[in-house]
Design an enzyme around this catalytic site. Structure first.
Site, PDB file in Angstrom:
ATOM      1  N   THR A  54       4.130   1.670  -0.966  1.00 56.26           N
ATOM      2  CA  THR A  54       5.033   1.885  -2.103  1.00 56.26           C
ATOM      3  C   THR A  54       4.433   2.746  -3.216  1.00 56.26           C
ATOM      4  O   THR A  54       5.054   3.723  -3.644  1.00 56.26           O
ATOM      5  CB  THR A  54       5.514   0.522  -2.648  1.00 56.26           C
ATOM      6  OG1 THR A  54       6.105  -0.185  -1.575  1.00 56.26           O
ATOM      7  CG2 THR A  54       6.492   0.667  -3.770  1.00 56.26           C
ATOM      8  N   HIS A  57       3.849 -14.254  -6.496  1.00 58.15           N
ATOM      9  CA  HIS A  57       2.428 -14.400  -6.147  1.00 58.15           C
ATOM     10  C   HIS A  57       1.524 -13.452  -6.925  1.00 58.15           C
ATOM     11  O   HIS A  57       0.305 -13.541  -6.819  1.00 58.15           O
ATOM     12  CB  HIS A  57       2.250 -14.215  -4.652  1.00 58.15           C
ATOM     13  CG  HIS A  57       2.709 -12.879  -4.107  1.00 58.15           C
ATOM     14  ND1 HIS A  57       3.698 -12.127  -4.687  1.00 58.15           N
ATOM     15  CD2 HIS A  57       2.286 -12.159  -3.050  1.00 58.15           C
ATOM     16  CE1 HIS A  57       3.878 -11.013  -3.977  1.00 58.15           C
ATOM     17  NE2 HIS A  57       3.028 -11.006  -2.992  1.00 58.15           N
ATOM     18  N   HIS A 106       0.833  -1.206   0.000  1.00 58.90           N
ATOM     19  CA  HIS A 106       0.000   0.000   0.000  1.00 58.90           C
ATOM     20  C   HIS A 106       0.868   1.256   0.000  1.00 58.90           C
ATOM     21  O   HIS A 106       0.567   2.229  -0.664  1.00 58.90           O
ATOM     22  CB  HIS A 106      -0.917   0.010   1.233  1.00 58.90           C
ATOM     23  CG  HIS A 106      -2.011  -1.003   1.164  1.00 58.90           C
ATOM     24  ND1 HIS A 106      -3.295  -0.685   0.802  1.00 58.90           N
ATOM     25  CD2 HIS A 106      -2.005  -2.332   1.381  1.00 58.90           C
ATOM     26  CE1 HIS A 106      -4.032  -1.785   0.813  1.00 58.90           C
ATOM     27  NE2 HIS A 106      -3.281  -2.795   1.158  1.00 58.90           N
ATOM     28  N   GLU A 125       6.276  -3.823 -11.399  1.00 58.20           N
ATOM     29  CA  GLU A 125       7.740  -3.765 -11.444  1.00 58.20           C
ATOM     30  C   GLU A 125       8.286  -4.720 -12.517  1.00 58.20           C
ATOM     31  O   GLU A 125       9.195  -4.363 -13.266  1.00 58.20           O
ATOM     32  CB  GLU A 125       8.319  -4.112 -10.064  1.00 58.20           C
ATOM     33  CG  GLU A 125       8.079  -2.978  -9.073  1.00 58.20           C
ATOM     34  CD  GLU A 125       8.228  -3.395  -7.608  1.00 58.20           C
ATOM     35  OE1 GLU A 125       8.743  -4.501  -7.345  1.00 58.20           O
ATOM     36  OE2 GLU A 125       7.820  -2.603  -6.735  1.00 58.20           O
ATOM     37  N   ASP A 136      -5.730   6.073   0.322  1.00 58.55           N
ATOM     38  CA  ASP A 136      -5.921   4.673  -0.034  1.00 58.55           C
ATOM     39  C   ASP A 136      -7.418   4.387  -0.070  1.00 58.55           C
ATOM     40  O   ASP A 136      -8.208   5.053   0.608  1.00 58.55           O
ATOM     41  CB  ASP A 136      -5.243   3.819   1.054  1.00 58.55           C
ATOM     42  CG  ASP A 136      -4.932   2.415   0.584  1.00 58.55           C
ATOM     43  OD1 ASP A 136      -5.854   1.755   0.079  1.00 58.55           O
ATOM     44  OD2 ASP A 136      -3.777   1.985   0.720  1.00 58.55           O
TER      45      ASP A 136
HETATM   46  N1  UDP Z   1       9.510  -5.595  -1.919  1.00 62.94           N
HETATM   47  C1  UDP Z   1      10.865  -5.454  -1.832  1.00 62.94           C
HETATM   48  N2  UDP Z   1      11.584  -6.452  -1.305  1.00 62.94           N
HETATM   49  C2  UDP Z   1      11.025  -7.603  -0.869  1.00 62.94           C
HETATM   50  C3  UDP Z   1       9.630  -7.755  -0.987  1.00 62.94           C
HETATM   51  C4  UDP Z   1       8.894  -6.733  -1.519  1.00 62.94           C
HETATM   52  O1  UDP Z   1      11.425  -4.436  -2.245  1.00 62.94           O
HETATM   53  O2  UDP Z   1      11.757  -8.478  -0.400  1.00 62.94           O
HETATM   54  C5  UDP Z   1       8.736  -4.506  -2.485  1.00 62.94           C
HETATM   55  C6  UDP Z   1       8.258  -4.847  -3.862  1.00 62.94           C
HETATM   56  O3  UDP Z   1       9.224  -4.462  -4.800  1.00 62.94           O
HETATM   57  C7  UDP Z   1       6.990  -4.044  -3.967  1.00 62.94           C
HETATM   58  C8  UDP Z   1       6.493  -3.906  -2.547  1.00 62.94           C
HETATM   59  O4  UDP Z   1       7.574  -4.319  -1.714  1.00 62.94           O
HETATM   60  O5  UDP Z   1       7.272  -2.743  -4.429  1.00 62.94           O
HETATM   61  C9  UDP Z   1       5.266  -4.697  -2.228  1.00 62.94           C
HETATM   62  O6  UDP Z   1       5.267  -5.889  -2.854  1.00 62.94           O
HETATM   63  P1  UDP Z   1       3.975  -6.533  -3.506  1.00 62.94           P
HETATM   64  O7  UDP Z   1       2.850  -5.567  -3.567  1.00 62.94           O
HETATM   65  O8  UDP Z   1       4.372  -7.163  -4.759  1.00 62.94           O
HETATM   66  O9  UDP Z   1       3.636  -7.691  -2.532  1.00 62.94           O
HETATM   67  P2  UDP Z   1       3.283  -7.729  -1.013  1.00 62.94           P
HETATM   68  O10 UDP Z   1       4.583  -7.554  -0.329  1.00 62.94           O
HETATM   69  O11 UDP Z   1       2.313  -6.647  -0.696  1.00 62.94           O
HETATM   70  O12 UDP Z   1       2.713  -9.107  -0.881  1.00 62.94           O
END
Ligand code: UDP
Ligand code: UDP
Length: 471
Positions: free
Chosen positions: A30, A365, A28, A373, A125
């Site tokens: 980022t 996932h 949320h 990204e 949000d």
């Molecule tokens: N992210 C990261 N390093 C990690 C895991 C996640 O930099 O080890 C960043 C990822 O690049 C993205 C953000 O955290 O910008 C959130 O990831 P995402 O929404 O894909 O998945 P979530 O973590 O919410 O399941």
């Protein structure tokens, strides 16, 4: 309590002042940080509300490093009332935190009114949409929502109140596709399982998704982290008002640009690997797999024969990450894959990894930030959706040509996916030349969206112009 950053002198009278109100959790937070930085560099004056929460320790360091690299962005400290927890109806830490924030939103007006520059718009949000629309209206501040999901998922959520009021039983009871005007039918099987639980006790739906979705017509606009080329039909249907005529306009401004390529956690091992030879495996910051599944992934990666960079999480909240790699994977695995792979704990710098020339595929996932990204970098994905809206995102990446989706693996934890199968799919991902070309095309289109005259660039400039006029 307002903490002004020292550099406040150069705010031009004509620059709109936008207050960003992100919610906790990297997924949320980022997109908000990215959009804030993008608008700050387009002559907007930005204030970012930093909410003190307990769920995500990683948020704190992300927010502090963001402010230190963006001294032009002002920080507004927001103390939420953690005591509200006692009334909570959920034991999910994230939903619980969203609830506490919603209960604290009435503390915002005095903070906003005390800002030295009048506020042109507040960007929040979706999770606070209902509680914030009224407050924003009372203050006369236009309220926009930054969507942290696909256009596909946003449009479904926006239509939920209609689905629920007209055909609740059909929604949860029948096995047929869900029809939403203007959109491709939504297969029942890709709907987040948590939306389908019985209604009266379905807290997520009744207390969170539906009330916020109902408030959407009062919102001035939705900023989507997606781009026209990537989700053409859905975005067009939303823009033409075909989904629901009373929904606010959507502004596709994705893929949001990284606000910096974070330096920390550089992985020198990657530099030694040939181009497009390494499969990167990560399930984001919030998904933990069972020990059995972790072992099978290990077997699969080893059997695939490809070099791998695997971010391993065995606990949803990082603080609880106590189990050792030896305990999870066994010494013999670690020994035999020492040269071929790297297993990392904790957060990595994903943007930098996806941008690295050694990466040839991404097992993920399909949570939306990761999808955007991968799209920016044109890295082919193997989608293994775990929960939430991730099957919708998997459908999107498949349609766009960014990846393949292991449909028969189901949701995370639904069944134990065997190492042999994982290894085969990884080989398919890494060896699929056609997919690689298609994914590169996605990367090109993502870049074009932000070139001069590109679709997302134009939309973003349009927003700043629009907000200037409101000043
Ligand atoms: N992210 C990261 N390093 C990690 C895991 C996640 O930099 O080890 C960043 C990822 O690049 C993205 C953000 O955290 O910008 C959130 O990831 P995402 O929404 O894909 O998945 P979530 O973590 O919410 O399941
Ligand atoms: N969940 C999770 N990580 C995520 C998203 C969800 O662990 O990145 C958990 C969530 O906290 C809840 C369950 O998965 O316990 C179901 O999530 P939901 O379907 O509500 O998805 P969401 O809307 O949170 O993405």
């Amino acid at each position: 309590k307002i903490q002004m950053m020292p550099n406040t002198s150069s705010i031009k009278a004509e620059s709109p002042h936008i207050v960003f109100f992100p919610s906790p959790g990297m997924g949320h937070l980022t997109p908000f940080l990215r959009l804030a930085a993008m608008l700050a560099s387009r002559n907007c004056s930005i204030t970012l509300i930093a909410t003190q929460t307990t769920v995500c320790p990683a948020d704190f360091s992300e927010i502090s490093s963001f402010f230190s690299s963006h001294p032009e962005i002002k920080r507004l400290e927001f103390q939420i009332n953690q005591r509200n927890t006692s009334n909570s109806t959920t034991d999910d830490p994230f939903i619980n935190q969203f609830e506490i924030i919603n209960c604290s939103v009435q503390l915002l007006p005095p903070l906003l009114s005390s800002l030295p520059q009048p506020v042109s718009a507040i960007f929040s949000d979706f999770v606070v949409a209902a509680s914030l629309t009224q407050i924003a209206a009372d203050l006369g501040i236009p309220h926009y929502i930054v969507s942290t999901t696909s256009a596909r998922c946003y449009s479904t959520i926006a239509y939920l109140p209609v689905l629920m009021s007209e055909t609740p039983a059909k929604f949860s009871g029948s096995s047929r596709d869900i029809e939403i005007p203007g959109l491709a039918p939504l297969p029942k099987s890709i709907i987040p399982p948590s939306w389908l639980d019985d209604l009266p006790s379905n807290h997520l739906l009744t207390a969170y998704l539906i009330p916020n979705a109902r408030s959407l017509p009062k919102v001035k606009g939705i900023l989507l982290n997606s781009f026209n080329w990537f989700e053409p039909e859905t975005i067009a249907a939303l823009m033409d008002g075909r989904v629901l005529s009373n929904l606010p306009p959507v502004f596709p401004v994705g893929p949001l640009q990284p606000y910096k390529l974070k330096n920390g956690h550089h992985i020198p091992w990657l530099d030694d690997q040939p181009a497009e030879s390494v499969v990167y495996v990560s399930f984001g910051s919030r998904t933990a797999m069972s020990n059995d599944q972790i072992r099978e992934i290990g077997i699969g990666l080893e059997q695939s024969g490809f070099a791998f960079l695997w971010v391993l999480k065995s606990s949803k909240v990082d603080e609880n990450e106590t189990r050792e790699l030896q305990e999870l994977l066994g010494d013999s695995f670690l020994e035999s894959t020492k040269k071929k792979g790297m297993v990392v704990r904790g957060l990595v710098n994903q943007e930098a990894i996806l941008a690295h020339s050694a990466i040839g595929g991404f097992v993920n996932h399909c949570e939306w930030d990761s999808v955007m990204e991968a799209a920016r970098q044109g890295v082919p994905m193997l989608a293994w959706p775990q929960h939430g809206d991730q099957k919708m995102s998997s459908e999107v990446i498949e349609n766009a040509g960014l990846g393949m989706w292991a449909k028969d693996w189901g949701w995370g934890g639904e069944s134990l996916v065997k190492g042999k199968e994982i290894g085969e799919r990884v080989r398919e991902l890494m060896g699929n030349g056609i997919l690689r070309v298609k994914a590169k095309k996605v990367g090109e289109e993502a870049r074009k969206a932000y070139e001069f005259g590109g679709s997302s660039e134009k939309v973003l400039m349009g927003i700043t112009e629009m907000l200037k006029q409101k000043d």
